[in-house]
Motif scaffolding. Structure first.
Motif, PDB file in Angstrom:
ATOM      1  N   LEU A  32     106.120  19.663  26.283  1.00  9.42           N
ATOM      2  CA  LEU A  32     106.183  18.807  27.467  1.00  9.42           C
ATOM      3  C   LEU A  32     105.168  17.697  27.258  1.00  9.42           C
ATOM      4  O   LEU A  32     103.985  17.968  27.012  1.00  9.42           O
ATOM      5  CB  LEU A  32     105.851  19.601  28.733  1.00  9.42           C
ATOM      6  CG  LEU A  32     106.575  20.939  28.929  1.00  9.42           C
ATOM      7  CD1 LEU A  32     106.160  21.562  30.263  1.00  9.42           C
ATOM      8  CD2 LEU A  32     108.075  20.756  28.877  1.00  9.42           C
ATOM      9  N   GLU A  76     107.380  14.633  30.810  1.00  9.68           N
ATOM     10  CA  GLU A  76     106.844  14.874  32.151  1.00  9.68           C
ATOM     11  C   GLU A  76     106.446  13.511  32.702  1.00  9.68           C
ATOM     12  O   GLU A  76     105.313  13.063  32.565  1.00  9.68           O
ATOM     13  CB  GLU A  76     105.637  15.820  32.079  1.00  9.68           C
ATOM     14  CG  GLU A  76     105.992  17.261  31.838  1.00  9.68           C
ATOM     15  CD  GLU A  76     106.645  17.916  33.042  1.00  9.68           C
ATOM     16  OE1 GLU A  76     106.318  17.529  34.181  1.00  9.68           O
ATOM     17  OE2 GLU A  76     107.506  18.796  32.860  1.00  9.68           O
ATOM     18  N   TYR A 109     103.468  25.372  34.181  1.00 11.67           N
ATOM     19  CA  TYR A 109     104.470  24.886  33.232  1.00 11.67           C
ATOM     20  C   TYR A 109     104.909  25.926  32.219  1.00 11.67           C
ATOM     21  O   TYR A 109     105.881  25.714  31.501  1.00 11.67           O
ATOM     22  CB  TYR A 109     103.923  23.653  32.489  1.00 11.67           C
ATOM     23  CG  TYR A 109     103.478  22.577  33.441  1.00 11.67           C
ATOM     24  CD1 TYR A 109     104.391  21.647  33.937  1.00 11.67           C
ATOM     25  CD2 TYR A 109     102.162  22.515  33.891  1.00 11.67           C
ATOM     26  CE1 TYR A 109     103.992  20.675  34.846  1.00 11.67           C
ATOM     27  CE2 TYR A 109     101.758  21.545  34.786  1.00 11.67           C
ATOM     28  CZ  TYR A 109     102.674  20.629  35.263  1.00 11.67           C
ATOM     29  OH  TYR A 109     102.278  19.679  36.168  1.00 11.67           O
ATOM     30  N   SER A 136     111.184  18.273  34.094  1.00 10.78           N
ATOM     31  CA  SER A 136     110.830  16.938  33.624  1.00 10.78           C
ATOM     32  C   SER A 136     110.897  15.924  34.744  1.00 10.78           C
ATOM     33  O   SER A 136     111.863  15.823  35.475  1.00 10.78           O
ATOM     34  CB  SER A 136     111.782  16.520  32.502  1.00 10.78           C
ATOM     35  OG  SER A 136     111.537  15.207  32.107  1.00 10.78           O
ATOM     36  N   THR A 174     106.815  17.364  38.905  1.00 11.01           N
ATOM     37  CA  THR A 174     105.874  18.478  38.845  1.00 11.01           C
ATOM     38  C   THR A 174     105.654  19.082  40.211  1.00 11.01           C
ATOM     39  O   THR A 174     104.878  19.994  40.365  1.00 11.01           O
ATOM     40  CB  THR A 174     104.526  18.017  38.278  1.00 11.01           C
ATOM     41  OG1 THR A 174     103.997  16.992  39.127  1.00 11.01           O
ATOM     42  CG2 THR A 174     104.670  17.494  36.878  1.00 11.01           C
TER      43      THR A 174
END
Length: 593
Positions: free
Chosen positions: A466, A530, A547, A554, A557
Motif C-alpha cells: 500500500l 492509498e 491496514y 485504496s 482510510t
C-alpha cells in the motif's frame, strides 16, 4: 558536565555552573539564561504550591516548543511532583482521557492547544497556567502545598505512548532513569557549553526531551526553538542564523531531501542514471551535495542526530559518501530513550544502530539458530519502572530476570554492533515458513522517487504494498505530461484515462524496482494506492493494524468507529484519522502555537 542522579541535581548543577550562559532561546525572540531559568522555575513552583499541589501530584504539559516548556518541566519534577508531557497531536477525546487517566491536578498549556480541551476537563484541574507568559488561565483551589527534594528512585514523568496498536500506555520514568540516560549520552558523544542546538521536534516526545533538552542543559549548551512549524521558508533562515553544532531530526526529513534533491535529479533520464550508477561519479556527486548541505545547516554542524524510525539504507549510503557528521540512535520511550548509537567518530556499518552505550547491557532472546536473530532485550538503569495503572502490560514487558523486552527483532555482530530487522509484531511468516520483515521492504519502497510512505501487508499468501504517492513528484509528472500532451490544467479531465494508465505504469515500475532489491520470498505482487494517506498516531507512526490484511481500501482510510482499550483497559472510541505531517515513530514537527 557533572553527572547527576536526579533532575533536581541536574538543574542545580547547571544553574551554578553556567549561570550567565543562554540556556533557551526563541528564534527571533527572547533569550533565557540559566539563572533566569532558575528564577522562573521557583516562581512557577510557588504558583503550583499556592494552588495546593504537593510532591507526588501529577502535572500535565500540553504545549508547543518554547523556552518556558523546559521551565515548566523543571518546576514540576524538581518539586517532587510528576510531569505528564502530552503529545499535541492526540485527539480532543484522547487528551481528555489521558489527563483524566493520569490524575493530573494542574496543566501547563499553549494557546491553540488549550482550545482542544473540553470545558469539563479544564474545570476539574486545580490550576491551568499559560506556557507563553506563565500567567494563570484558571485556578479552582488555593492552599499551602508541600514540595520535596526528589530522590533517584522517585517517579519523575509519565509519558503516554502514541498507541500504534491503539492502546496508549503511560510509561513511568524515575529521576535516575532520565539522569542516568543523560550521563550515558555524554560517554557516547560529549557536548559542552559551546554547543548550540536548533529544536524542530516536539518536546513532549522522549527523544527531543531527553536528547534535545535535558542533555544540552546538563552540559551548558544552548537550544533555540521556532515559533512556527519548520517549513523550508522558516527553517532555512533559522539554520543560517543559529548555525547549530547539533541538530536532531527524524529520517523523513533527510530522506525527503535525498529523494527530491539528489535521487530524483539523477534518475530523470538514461544518461544521468548511467552517471549516477558509476560508483566513482556517484561518490563525487554525494560529496558535493554534502558540502552544500553543510552550508545549508549553517556550516558548524558536528552532530546530525537521526532517530525515531529506521533510516533507509540507500539514504544512509548517501550520508556516508557525503561525509555529513550524522549519527544514528536507537531507543524507546521505555528506556528514557537512548540504548545505542553510531556517532560521527565511529567506523560506519550501514544499516546498523551502533553499539550499546556504556552502562547498559543488550542481549538477544529466543534466537533463531539459522538467522541468528532474536528479540532485543535490555538491562539498563534508564529502563522504566512500568506502565501507569497497567500491571498486566508491565509484567509482559519484562523477562523473568528483569530485562526489558523491546519487541524489536535484530542481531548483534561480532563487534557488538546492533542491527534492527523490524518489530516482532509486524513480522510476516511466508508460505514456506520464511520470516519476512515488512519494514525492510517498505524501506526500499520509500526510496522510490514517487513514494512518500508505504505499508506491506499479506493478502491470500501474497505480499501487497500500500503506497501513498509523493505529491510533489506526482505534480511534477503531471506538469511534464500536460506539456507533452499540449493541454492546460482545465483540459486535464479529458486525459483521465491516459493518466490512470500512467499511474498503473508507475505502480508496475515500483514493483519491478522493489523486487529487484529484495530476496525472493519478500517480493510484492501488487501495488495499491492509498490516495488519502495513512492514518497516524500522535507520534506520526502509521496505525498498521488498520491496514493489515486489507488492501481493498485504496483511497479511503476512513472506517466505522471502533472501540479499543484505554490505558486502564476501559473502552475508548477509536480516534478519527489524523493526517498531520509525519515520520514513523518519531515525532513530526509540532503545529504552531
Amino acid at each position: 558536565m557533572r553527572a547527576s542522579n536526579t533532575l533536581y541535581e541536574l538543574l542545580e548543577n547547571s544553574i551554578k555552573e553556567y549561570r550567565d550562559n543562554v540556556a533557551y532561546s526563541m528564534f527571533g525572540g527572547e533569550d533565557v539564561t540559566y539563572a533566569e531559568v532558575g528564577r522562573r522555575v521557583a516562581m512557577v513552583q510557588q504558583m503550583l504550591l499556592d494552588a495546593g499541589l504537593n510532591a507526588g501530584d501529577k502535572v500535565a504539559i500540553l504545549s508547543s516548543n518554547m523556552p518556558n516548556w523546559g521551565v515548566c518541566y523543571f518546576a514540576v519534577v524538581t518539586a517532587g511532583m510528576v510531569a505528564v508531557p502530552i503529545l499535541p497531536d492526540f485527539t480532543e477525546k484522547e487528551l481528555d482521557m489521558l489527563i483524566s487517566h493520569s490524575e493530573a491536578k494542574a496543566l501547563f498549556v499553549s494557546d491553540k492547544l488549550f482550545t482542544k480541551l473540553s470545558k469539563e476537563t479544564v474545570a476539574m484541574l486545580d490550576i491551568v497556567i499559560r506556557t507563553k507568559n506563565l500567567g494563570i488561565i484558571s485556578q479552582r483551589t488555593t492552599g499551602k502545598g508541600v514540595r520535596r527534594v526528589p530522590q533517584p528512585d522517585d517517579l519523575a514523568v509519565i509519558i503516554y505512548t502514541s498507541g500504534t496498536m491503539s492502546r496508549p500506555k503511560g510509561v513511568m520514568l524515575t529521576h535516575y532513569n532520565l539522569a542516568s540516560n543523560v550521563n550515558m549520552m555524554y560517554g557516547l558523544f560529549p557536548i559542552d557549553e559551546h554547543d548550540s542546538m536548533l529544536s524542530v521536534l516536539p518536546l513532549s516526545h522522549t527523544y527531543e526531551c531527553t536528547v534535545g533538552m535535558l542533555y544540552p542543559f546538563a552540559a551548558g549548551g544552548r537550544v533555540t526553538y521556532l515559533e512556527k512549524p519548520p517549513t523550508a521558508s522558516i527553517l532555512m533562515p533559522a539554520l543560517r542564523a543559529v548555525r547549530p553544532t547539533c541538530f536532531l531530526i527524524v529520517p523523513l526529513i533527510i530522506e525527503k531531501i535525498y529523494r527530491s534533491q539528489i535521487y530524483a535529479k539523477f534518475s530523470s533520464n538514461a544518461f544521468l542514471r548511467k552517471v549516477y550508477g558509476n560508483d566513482f561519479l556517484r561518490r563525487q556527486i554525494h560529496r558535493l551535495a554534502g558540502r552544500r548541505l553543510m552550508k545549508v545547516f549553517g556550516g558548524r554542524l558536528r552532530f546530525l542526530g537521526i532517530g525515531g524510525a529506521k533510516l533507509n539504507t540507500q539514504v544512509e549510503q548517501f550520508l556516508v559518501e557525503s561525509r555529513l557528521p550524522y549519527a544514528i540512535g536507537y531507543g524507546l520511550t521505555e528506556t528514557a530513550p537512548m540504548v545505542a548509537g553510531a556517532v560521527p567518530a565511529m567506523p560506519r556499518k550501514v544499516g546498523s544502530t551502533g553499539r550499546a552505550m556504556d552502562g547498559l547491557q543488550v542481549r538477544l532472546d529466543n534466537v533463531n539458530p539459522e538467522t541468528h536473530q532474536g528479540e532485543i532485550v535490555i538491562n539498563s538503569p534508564s529502563m522504566m519502572r512500568g506502565y501507569y495503572k497497567n500491571e498486566a502490560a508491565t509484567a509482559e514487558a519484562f523477562t523473568a530476570d528483569g530485562w526489558f523486552r523491546t519487541g524489536d527483532l535484530g542481531y548483534i555482530d561480532g563487534d557488538g554492533i546492533i542491527y534492527i530487522k523490524g518489530r516482532l509484531k509486524n513480522m510476516i511468516v511466508g508460505p514456506s515458513g520464511e520470516n519476512i520483515y515488512p519494514e525492510e521492504i517498505e524501506s526500499v519502497l520509500n526510496s522510490n522517487a514517487y513514494v512518500s510512505e508505504s505499508i506491506v501487508t499479506q493478502q491470500d499468501g501474497h505480499l501487497v504494498a500500500l503506497v501513498h504517492f509523493d505529491k510533489d513528484a506526482i505534480e511534477k509528472l503531471k506538469g511534464e505530461l500536460m506539456e507533452k500532451w499540449e493541454i492546460t490544467r482545465d483540459d486535464w479531465h479529458r486525459k483521465v484515462g491516459e493518466w490512470n494508465a500512467k499511474k498503473e505504469e508507475i505502480k508496475q515500475e515500483i514493483m519491478r524496482y522493489v523486487n529487484s532489491k529484495v530476496n525472493k520470498f519478500s517480493r510484492i505482487t501488487e501495488v495499491v494506492e492509498e490516495d488519502a494517506g495513512f492514518e497516524k498516531t500522535p507520534t506520526q507512526k502509521i496505525r498498521r493494524f488498520k491496514y493489515n490484511g486489507n488492501a481493498s481500501n485504496s483511497g479511503d482510510t476512513a472506517a466505522p468507529e471502533a472501540q479499543h482499550d484505554g490505558p486502564d483497559g476501559s473502552a475508548v472510541p477509536e480516534p478519527a484519522p489524523d493526517h498531520a505531517a509525519a515520520t514513523g515513530d518519531s515525532a513530526a514537527p509540532e503545529k504552531a502555537e
